[in-house]
Design an enzyme around this catalytic site. Structure first.
Site, PDB file in Angstrom:
ATOM      1  N   THR A   1      -2.991   5.917  -4.024  1.00 38.70           N
ATOM      2  CA  THR A   1      -1.837   6.625  -3.456  1.00 38.70           C
ATOM      3  C   THR A   1      -0.576   6.392  -4.279  1.00 38.70           C
ATOM      4  OG1 THR A   1      -1.606   4.752  -1.977  1.00 38.70           O
ATOM      5  CG2 THR A   1      -2.601   6.705  -1.079  1.00 38.70           C
ATOM      6  N   THR A   2      -0.339   5.145  -4.659  1.00 38.91           N
ATOM      7  CA  THR A   2       0.857   4.852  -5.448  1.00 38.91           C
ATOM      8  C   THR A   2       0.779   5.599  -6.776  1.00 38.91           C
ATOM      9  OG1 THR A   2       0.582   2.645  -4.527  1.00 38.91           O
ATOM     10  CG2 THR A   2       2.356   2.945  -6.096  1.00 38.91           C
TER      11      THR A   2
ATOM     12  N   ASP B   1       0.852  -1.179   0.000  1.00 36.52           N
ATOM     13  CA  ASP B   1       0.000   0.000   0.000  1.00 36.52           C
ATOM     14  C   ASP B   1       0.895   1.239   0.000  1.00 36.52           C
ATOM     15  OD1 ASP B   1      -2.746   1.110   0.505  1.00 36.52           O
ATOM     16  OD2 ASP B   1      -1.652   1.986   2.184  1.00 36.52           O
TER      17      ASP B   1
ATOM     18  N   ASP C   1      -9.149   0.574   2.471  1.00 40.20           N
ATOM     19  CA  ASP C   1      -9.189   1.060   1.086  1.00 40.20           C
ATOM     20  C   ASP C   1     -10.521   0.711   0.424  1.00 40.20           C
ATOM     21  OD1 ASP C   1      -6.645   1.826   1.633  1.00 40.20           O
ATOM     22  OD2 ASP C   1      -5.740   0.975  -0.174  1.00 40.20           O
TER      23      ASP C   1
END
Ligand code: ADP
Ligand code: MG
Length: 562
Positions: free
Chosen positions: A96-97, A63, A393
């Site tokens: 997010t990545t 994550d 998530d």
């Protein structure tokens, strides 16, 4: 005359200052390193990271937000990249990545423009226009979804979990998350749906397996019934929520009691018993059959309560008491004398159940069905924590779809489509801005490229095929990483993402990149002297300061910049 030859000190001695091109390239280098650090974890074929902190605690995750939270970065521009992940996480909970990689790519390409003597403000202006346009494109290509579109919700939740370690159980976990969000979602006055994920309580318990994770409509307390003589189950529970102790209050100061004969002791004890009995009588008279107390319950009072068949729990956290108040509709009493019948809470079932070696209290069928708990099970702590992150998530993503009601196909399809349309838009601009918008479009391609790379495929080959498909009008065409095929419509195979996740990634990446590009002067104050071998000793180390200091290969930057 005057000052010639005399140096003027404006800043404290030891202040580090880097200016102009140096400052910029340092910042960009640091930001790129952060993007590089999370790149390999993007997508369902992404790799996991094992992070070890200074105490030797291990976190295994892929994550993006968690990775960046755990590693300890010090470079100011690198910190801004970590902020990108944090913003993305708090706004939409996923992507997010993607956001970090995109910011890194924007900066990498902007650097080339700067080398071609294009001024950073021209670039940031171009980026701003491009981001605005890209957001519009994404909104236009979206498909309507929402709380009634169960399939859309499920596919979004499953897609978001497919890149997690726990992806094997994604279907069952997705169902739980959807049920939870539907239970707590509310329609506001203006007709919009609102789902506050804080209303979904998470409880974790080691043991069994991930597939035993369950949704409980109600509340769980990590407590047990206070005395073995009490019932372990109460149906149609009338619940008294009490903030004060069911004990005889001790005096604040030491008092001395002169007892001159044995009867006095007996009188003393009798009086205590009488007072406790009065307290319990008041509780009984209210009609309560369950007592949840924030403070202690005297042994004698426990005995009386047991005899009255009342189930009691003590030393419950204040926050749990408040949750119970909301869920059961009961008032929290601060004084036993104030108890009234009509302010008791209600729940269909209160029961103590054993989970592994611990007893927990389950409060179900509450008056307000809007309180739910996800009880996470799993073999080890490491797994449970990763399940928790996956569930977080998935809850966020489900909420995003419920609130925003728009979805797109995933796998990089939206990015490829937006890039193609942006290039067309760039041509209407002309000049240097056109270059910046084109660069922005090229940067968006990093998403399908990285997804392909992480699956061991040829980036350029995949990108060319995708562009051709999109040019032929297949707006959701992308590479399905589970089968390895290029699919005409990702929606059809259930790889779906909320539009807001994609939009927020573009917003946060553009903001961070622009902010970094506008910096041409870095003035760093002297740090208070640190003992060699790391921070610690003198003063408070900043939070999160850990043994990960060296990670990410931050070496190569001038020492003052770290
Ligand atoms: P992020 O932190 O950005 O959410 P993830 O590691 O969760 O990063 O990866 C998300 C990306 O993986 C999204 O672009 C999503 O569309 C893509 N993805 C998920 N499942 C598939 C799949 N089966 N095929 C192709 N891409 C997928
Ligand atoms: Mg994700």
């Amino acid at each position: 005359m005057g000052l010639s030859g005399q140096p003027i000190f404006i800043m404290r001695e030891g202040t580090e200052r880097t200016r102009g091109k140096d400052a910029m390239s340092n910042n960009i280098a640091a930001a790129k390193i952060i993007a590089e650090a999370v790149r390999t974890s993007l997508g369902p074929r992404g790799m996991d990271k094992m992070l070890v902190d200074q105490f030797g605690d291990v976190v295994i995750t892929n994550d993006g937000a968690t990775i960046l939270k755990e590693i300890d970065v010090q470079h100011p521009a690198a910190k801004m990249m970590v902020e990108v992940a944090k913003t993305q996480d708090s706004e939409v909970g996923d992507g997010t990545t993607t956001a970090v990689i995109l910011a890194g790519e924007l900066l990498k390409r902007a650097e080339k423009l700067i080398q071609q003597k294009i001024h950073p403000t021209v670039i940031t202006e171009g980026f701003r226009k491009a981001a605005e346009k890209a957001i519009k494109i994404l909104e236009e290509m979206s498909i309507k979804s929402g709380i009634d579109d169960r399939e859309g919700l499920k596919n979004s939740a499953m897609t978001c979990m497919s890149s997690k370690i726990v992806s094997e159980s994604k279907e069952m976990l997705a169902e739980i998350c959807i049920e939870a969000i539907i239970a707590i979602a509310e329609k506001s006055a203006n007709g919009d749906w609102v789902a506050d994920i804080d209303k979904v309580q998470i409880q974790k318990k080691e043991g069994e397996s991930i597939d035993d994770t369950s949704l409980i409509k109600g509340i769980i307390l990590d407590k047990e019934v206070v005395s073995p003589g009490m019932p372990k189950i109460a149906k149609d529970a009338k619940i008294l929520l009490l903030q004060s102790a069911i004990e005889i209050e001790k005096t604040e100061f030491d008092a001395k009691l002169q007892i001159t004969n044995p009867e006095q002791i007996q009188q003393f004890l009798d009086e205590e018993e009488r007072m406790l009995r009065t307290m319990v009588d008041k509780i009984m008279n209210s009609g309560a059959n369950v007592v949840v107390c924030q403070k202690g319950i005297d042994d004698m009072a426990q005995h009386f309560l047991s005899k009255a068949g009342i189930l009691a729990i003590r030393r419950v956290k204040k926050s749990d008491l408040e949750k119970l108040s909301k869920a059961t509709g009961g008032m929290i009493f601060t004084n036993i004398n104030d108890i009234t019948q009509d302010n008791l809470g209600f729940a269909g079932l209160v029961e103590e159940r054993k989970i592994m070696n611990d007893s927990w209290i389950f409060i179900e069928e509450c008056k307000d069905p809007k309180s739910v708990v996800i009880l996470i099970r799993g073999g080890t702590d490491l797994i449970i924590d990763e399940v928790e992150r996956a569930i977080h998530d998935a809850l966020c993503v489900t909420r995003d779809v419920v609130e925003d009601q728009k979805i797109v196909g995933g796998g990089g399809a939206p990015e490829v489509e937006a890039a193609i349309q942006l290039r067309k838009y760039a041509q209407t601009l002309g000049g240097r801005e056109q270059l910046a918008v084109e660069v922005f479009a090229d940067a968006l391609d990093i998403v399908p490229k990285t997804l392909a790379e992480n699956a061991g495929l040829d980036q350029i080959d995949v990108l060319m095929k995708l562009r051709a498909a999109h040019q032929a009008g297949k707006k959701f065409s992308a590479h399905d990483l589970e089968t390895g095929e290029i699919i005409d419509d990702m929606m059809a195979i259930g790889v779906v993402e909320p539009t807001v996740v994609k939009i927020q990634a573009i917003k946060s990446a553009t903001e961070a990149a622009s902010m970094i590009l506008r910096i041409d002067d870095v003035i760093a104050g002297t740090k208070s002297a640190m003992p060699p071998g790391g921070p610690g000793m003198g003063g408070m180390p900043p939070p999160g300061m850990g043994g990960m200091g060296g990670m990410g290969g931050m070496g190569g930057l001038p020492p003052g910049m770290m």
